[in-house]
Design an enzyme around this catalytic site. Structure first.
Site, PDB file in Angstrom:
ATOM      1  N   GLU A   1      -9.187 -16.713 -12.406  1.00  0.00           N
ATOM      2  CA  GLU A   1      -8.374 -16.172 -11.316  1.00  0.00           C
ATOM      3  C   GLU A   1      -9.228 -15.719 -10.135  1.00  0.00           C
ATOM      4  O   GLU A   1      -8.851 -15.872  -8.977  1.00  0.00           O
ATOM      5  CB  GLU A   1      -7.542 -14.981 -11.808  1.00  0.00           C
ATOM      6  CG  GLU A   1      -6.500 -15.305 -12.844  1.00  0.00           C
ATOM      7  CD  GLU A   1      -5.904 -14.046 -13.451  1.00  0.00           C
ATOM      8  OE1 GLU A   1      -5.790 -13.021 -12.731  1.00  0.00           O
ATOM      9  OE2 GLU A   1      -5.556 -14.059 -14.644  1.00  0.00           O
TER      10      GLU A   1
ATOM     11  N   HIS B   1      -2.928  -7.861  -7.810  1.00  0.00           N
ATOM     12  CA  HIS B   1      -3.263  -9.239  -8.152  1.00  0.00           C
ATOM     13  C   HIS B   1      -3.432  -9.416  -9.656  1.00  0.00           C
ATOM     14  O   HIS B   1      -3.143 -10.489 -10.189  1.00  0.00           O
ATOM     15  CB  HIS B   1      -4.548  -9.655  -7.434  1.00  0.00           C
ATOM     16  CG  HIS B   1      -4.343  -9.993  -5.991  1.00  0.00           C
ATOM     17  ND1 HIS B   1      -4.997 -11.018  -5.356  1.00  0.00           N
ATOM     18  CD2 HIS B   1      -3.540  -9.439  -5.056  1.00  0.00           C
ATOM     19  CE1 HIS B   1      -4.622 -11.092  -4.093  1.00  0.00           C
ATOM     20  NE2 HIS B   1      -3.730 -10.126  -3.892  1.00  0.00           N
ATOM     21  N   ASP B   2      -3.920  -8.403 -10.329  1.00  0.00           N
ATOM     22  CA  ASP B   2      -4.070  -8.492 -11.773  1.00  0.00           C
ATOM     23  C   ASP B   2      -2.713  -8.455 -12.466  1.00  0.00           C
ATOM     24  O   ASP B   2      -2.404  -9.302 -13.303  1.00  0.00           O
ATOM     25  CB  ASP B   2      -4.945  -7.338 -12.286  1.00  0.00           C
ATOM     26  CG  ASP B   2      -5.226  -7.461 -13.774  1.00  0.00           C
ATOM     27  OD1 ASP B   2      -5.616  -8.567 -14.220  1.00  0.00           O
ATOM     28  OD2 ASP B   2      -5.045  -6.466 -14.499  1.00  0.00           O
TER      29      ASP B   2
ATOM     30  N   ARG C   1      -5.046  -3.524  -4.056  1.00  0.00           N
ATOM     31  CA  ARG C   1      -4.820  -4.966  -3.992  1.00  0.00           C
ATOM     32  C   ARG C   1      -5.270  -5.652  -5.276  1.00  0.00           C
ATOM     33  O   ARG C   1      -4.605  -6.557  -5.793  1.00  0.00           O
ATOM     34  CB  ARG C   1      -5.569  -5.533  -2.782  1.00  0.00           C
ATOM     35  CG  ARG C   1      -5.284  -6.993  -2.492  1.00  0.00           C
ATOM     36  CD  ARG C   1      -5.779  -7.354  -1.089  1.00  0.00           C
ATOM     37  NE  ARG C   1      -5.601  -8.772  -0.847  1.00  0.00           N
ATOM     38  CZ  ARG C   1      -6.611  -9.617  -0.663  1.00  0.00           C
ATOM     39  NH1 ARG C   1      -7.849  -9.187  -0.676  1.00  0.00           N
ATOM     40  NH2 ARG C   1      -6.372 -10.892  -0.439  1.00  0.00           N
TER      41      ARG C   1
ATOM     42  N   ASP D   1      -1.356   0.088   9.179  1.00  0.00           N
ATOM     43  CA  ASP D   1      -0.705   1.325   9.615  1.00  0.00           C
ATOM     44  C   ASP D   1      -1.368   1.711  10.934  1.00  0.00           C
ATOM     45  O   ASP D   1      -2.541   2.081  10.962  1.00  0.00           O
ATOM     46  CB  ASP D   1      -0.894   2.410   8.559  1.00  0.00           C
ATOM     47  CG  ASP D   1      -0.281   3.753   8.947  1.00  0.00           C
ATOM     48  OD1 ASP D   1       0.093   3.922  10.121  1.00  0.00           O
ATOM     49  OD2 ASP D   1      -0.199   4.632   8.075  1.00  0.00           O
TER      50      ASP D   1
ATOM     51  N   ASP E   1      -3.901  -6.957 -17.517  1.00  0.00           N
ATOM     52  CA  ASP E   1      -4.834  -7.149 -18.631  1.00  0.00           C
ATOM     53  C   ASP E   1      -6.270  -7.358 -18.169  1.00  0.00           C
ATOM     54  O   ASP E   1      -7.125  -7.795 -18.943  1.00  0.00           O
ATOM     55  CB  ASP E   1      -4.402  -8.350 -19.482  1.00  0.00           C
ATOM     56  CG  ASP E   1      -4.459  -9.671 -18.716  1.00  0.00           C
ATOM     57  OD1 ASP E   1      -4.649  -9.646 -17.472  1.00  0.00           O
ATOM     58  OD2 ASP E   1      -4.322 -10.741 -19.345  1.00  0.00           O
TER      59      ASP E   1
ATOM     60  N   ASN F   1      -7.685 -14.777  -4.187  1.00  0.00           N
ATOM     61  CA  ASN F   1      -8.550 -13.716  -4.712  1.00  0.00           C
ATOM     62  C   ASN F   1      -9.967 -13.721  -4.160  1.00  0.00           C
ATOM     63  O   ASN F   1     -10.780 -12.854  -4.507  1.00  0.00           O
ATOM     64  CB  ASN F   1      -8.622 -13.810  -6.242  1.00  0.00           C
ATOM     65  CG  ASN F   1      -7.322 -13.427  -6.908  1.00  0.00           C
ATOM     66  OD1 ASN F   1      -6.544 -12.652  -6.359  1.00  0.00           O
ATOM     67  ND2 ASN F   1      -7.070 -13.975  -8.086  1.00  0.00           N
TER      68      ASN F   1
ATOM     69  N   SER G   1      -7.461  -9.612 -16.390  1.00  0.00           N
ATOM     70  CA  SER G   1      -7.876 -11.017 -16.342  1.00  0.00           C
ATOM     71  C   SER G   1      -8.477 -11.367 -14.985  1.00  0.00           C
ATOM     72  O   SER G   1      -9.286 -12.290 -14.872  1.00  0.00           O
ATOM     73  CB  SER G   1      -6.694 -11.934 -16.653  1.00  0.00           C
ATOM     74  OG  SER G   1      -5.609 -11.695 -15.775  1.00  0.00           O
TER      75      SER G   1
ATOM     76  N   VAL H   1      -0.341 -11.583 -12.370  1.00  0.00           N
ATOM     77  CA  VAL H   1      -0.793 -12.806 -13.033  1.00  0.00           C
ATOM     78  C   VAL H   1      -1.148 -12.448 -14.472  1.00  0.00           C
ATOM     79  O   VAL H   1      -2.087 -11.702 -14.710  1.00  0.00           O
ATOM     80  CB  VAL H   1      -2.025 -13.420 -12.326  1.00  0.00           C
ATOM     81  CG1 VAL H   1      -2.468 -14.697 -13.044  1.00  0.00           C
ATOM     82  CG2 VAL H   1      -1.713 -13.716 -10.866  1.00  0.00           C
TER      83      VAL H   1
ATOM     84  N   HIS I   1       0.492  -0.450   2.146  1.00  0.00           N
ATOM     85  CA  HIS I   1       0.007  -0.893   3.452  1.00  0.00           C
ATOM     86  C   HIS I   1      -0.242   0.273   4.402  1.00  0.00           C
ATOM     87  O   HIS I   1      -0.642   0.060   5.541  1.00  0.00           O
ATOM     88  CB  HIS I   1       1.006  -1.869   4.076  1.00  0.00           C
ATOM     89  CG  HIS I   1       1.097  -3.172   3.353  1.00  0.00           C
ATOM     90  ND1 HIS I   1       1.914  -4.199   3.765  1.00  0.00           N
ATOM     91  CD2 HIS I   1       0.480  -3.628   2.236  1.00  0.00           C
ATOM     92  CE1 HIS I   1       1.791  -5.225   2.937  1.00  0.00           C
ATOM     93  NE2 HIS I   1       0.928  -4.894   1.993  1.00  0.00           N
TER      94      HIS I   1
ATOM     95  N   THR J   1      -2.037   6.339  10.991  1.00  0.00           N
ATOM     96  CA  THR J   1      -3.060   7.031  10.189  1.00  0.00           C
ATOM     97  C   THR J   1      -3.606   6.058   9.149  1.00  0.00           C
ATOM     98  O   THR J   1      -3.337   6.192   7.957  1.00  0.00           O
ATOM     99  CB  THR J   1      -2.461   8.266   9.488  1.00  0.00           C
ATOM    100  OG1 THR J   1      -1.307   7.863   8.714  1.00  0.00           O
ATOM    101  CG2 THR J   1      -2.041   9.317  10.498  1.00  0.00           C
TER     102      THR J   1
ATOM    103  N   PRO K   1       2.600 -13.515  -4.850  1.00  0.00           N
ATOM    104  CA  PRO K   1       3.538 -13.340  -3.737  1.00  0.00           C
ATOM    105  C   PRO K   1       2.819 -13.268  -2.398  1.00  0.00           C
ATOM    106  O   PRO K   1       1.721 -12.764  -2.317  1.00  0.00           O
ATOM    107  CB  PRO K   1       4.218 -12.008  -4.057  1.00  0.00           C
ATOM    108  CG  PRO K   1       3.960 -11.767  -5.491  1.00  0.00           C
ATOM    109  CD  PRO K   1       2.676 -12.463  -5.825  1.00  0.00           C
TER     110      PRO K   1
END
Length: 394
Positions: A93, A71-72, A67, A252, A79, A99, A81, A75, A196, A255, A166
């Site tokens: 961020e 997220h990095d 995740r 899930d 890098d 976040n 950030s 945006v 997921h 498993t 998103p």
């Protein structure tokens, strides 16, 4: 090349991932496999040791790092950030609502400290995040793949930019547009949603599917009625209670601790938890990919291809003034006081800010979320990918 955890019966999968490694070893003109082979040959083993140490006591580090990488990359590009702390008057961020439930910063910091003790000023935090995520995936039973490296760390992190991540509440078409904007296609989107297969989402992110789907007063008819009935006894009904309970639910249902293709089998059976999960099996543009990925021989190579593409979005390389190799992952070098002169950074390729092809800007889209819808998240989430644009959940 190393491959981790592949059962003997999956020799075909071995060959598929091995071939994919060859095809993606030059995944970006600006990152290459083995970038640190001479300047810091122990880097990958040092990073793996720290990830393994954490994984042994907390299996949820796998979805947490997946995740964080998502997220990095979505945006400003991959890098690092997202790792930067806010400065007075300049929120980063990390402090944006999507976040607030990110986890795993301690693992990245520990890996950076280990690498700095051997190769100071050489290995970027952006590369450490990409390699640590790979290691966490392989430890959870997924493929171990070669990570092209050579990224620099960005110097800028802006809180508002992370509000456009998103969201799992977006319909398939809008989600596809968000991925297309980053140079990722529908197959990449479905493969990355395969993250997921590990992790959780809080009830607040999907309880409308259980109690009052689109104002019907009942459950989402596309959700397996057995699953809907069971989850309705676990998740509080927000329309009839003021309960603050918001328990985590495995994304899930088969498993949840294993990185495998069971997630796609769950979608075919109507056991998708988040709205986007269930919609990708119903939408003609993505359904064929879902059914194809029920086979690990198809899913693993596709996931490797897609996560390598994602980790190369907007990378900064070479001697670009836009980037640096941070001494500490949470602050840019201009805000770090070091004792002694740091070692010179590794020799890099010509300066470049690489970007995958993009389409004209559209309303952005996320993958998964792990906070309570419409409120500030109360506790760290352990799900894989991102949170949603306000009102929140992911």
């Amino acid at each position: 090349m190393q491959l981790l955890w592949v059962a003997p019966a999956h020799l075909l999968l071995l060959c598929s991932v091995a071939l994919l490694q060859v095809l993606t070893s030059q995944a970006s003109a600006s990152t290459v496999v083995g970038f640190y082979s001479k300047t810091c040959p122990r880097a990958e083993s040092l990073i793996l040791a720290q990830v393994r140490k954490k994984f042994l006591v907390d299996k949820s580090i796998t979805p947490a790092l997946l995740r964080m990488l998502f997220h990095d990359a979505f945006v400003r590009g991959a890098d690092a950030s997202v790792l930067l702390d806010s400065k007075p008057g300049h929120p980063a961020e990390k402090d944006a609502l999507p976040n607030l439930t990110l986890r795993g910063f301690d693992v990245i910091d520990a890996a950076k400290k280990a690498v700095e003790s051997v190769c100071p000023g050489v290995v970027s935090c952006a590369d450490i995040l990409a390699m640590a995520t790979r290691d966490a995936v392989s430890l959870a039973g997924g493929p171990r793949y070669d990570v092209p490296t050579g990224r620099l760390d960005g110097k800028v992190s802006i809180k508002e930019e992370a509000l456009n991540l998103p969201s799992p509440a977006f319909p398939v078409e809008q989600s596809r547009e968000s991925f297309f904007e980053k140079g990722l296609d529908a197959e990449d989107m479905v493969a990355l949603l395969g993250a997921h297969t590990v992790g959780v989402a809080l009830c607040g992110f999907f309880n409308d599917r259980l109690f009052n789907f689109r104002g019907t007063g009942g459950a989402d008819p596309n959700m397996n009625p057995v699953l809907a009935a069971r989850l309705s006894t676990v998740c509080p009904n927000p329309f009839f209670t003021e309960s603050d309970a918001d328990p985590p639910i495995n994304l899930d249902q088969a498993t949840p601790a294993l990185f495998d293709s069971a997630y796609y089998h769950q979608l075919v059976a109507g056991n998708g938890i988040l709205q986007i999960d269930q919609e990708i099996i119903a939408d003609p543009s993505t359904a064929s990919h879902v059914r194809n990925f029920t086979s690990p021989q198809a899913f693993f190579p596709a996931f490797v291809k897609s996560i390598i593409k994602m980790a190369n979005i907007g990378v900064i390389t070479g001697s670009s003034p836009l980037g640096e190799v941070r001494f500490k992952c949470n602050v840019s070098n201009g805000h770090v006081h070091t004792s002694g002169k740091p070692a010179a950074p590794a020799r890099r390729q010509p300066a470049t800010k690489s970007r995958l092809p993009v389409k004209p800007p559209v309303v952005p889209v996320p993958l998964t979320g792990h906070g309570r819808r419409g409120s500030k998240p109360k506790a760290p989430g352990v799900g894989p990918l991102p949170p949603r644009k306000p009102p929140h959940g992911p």
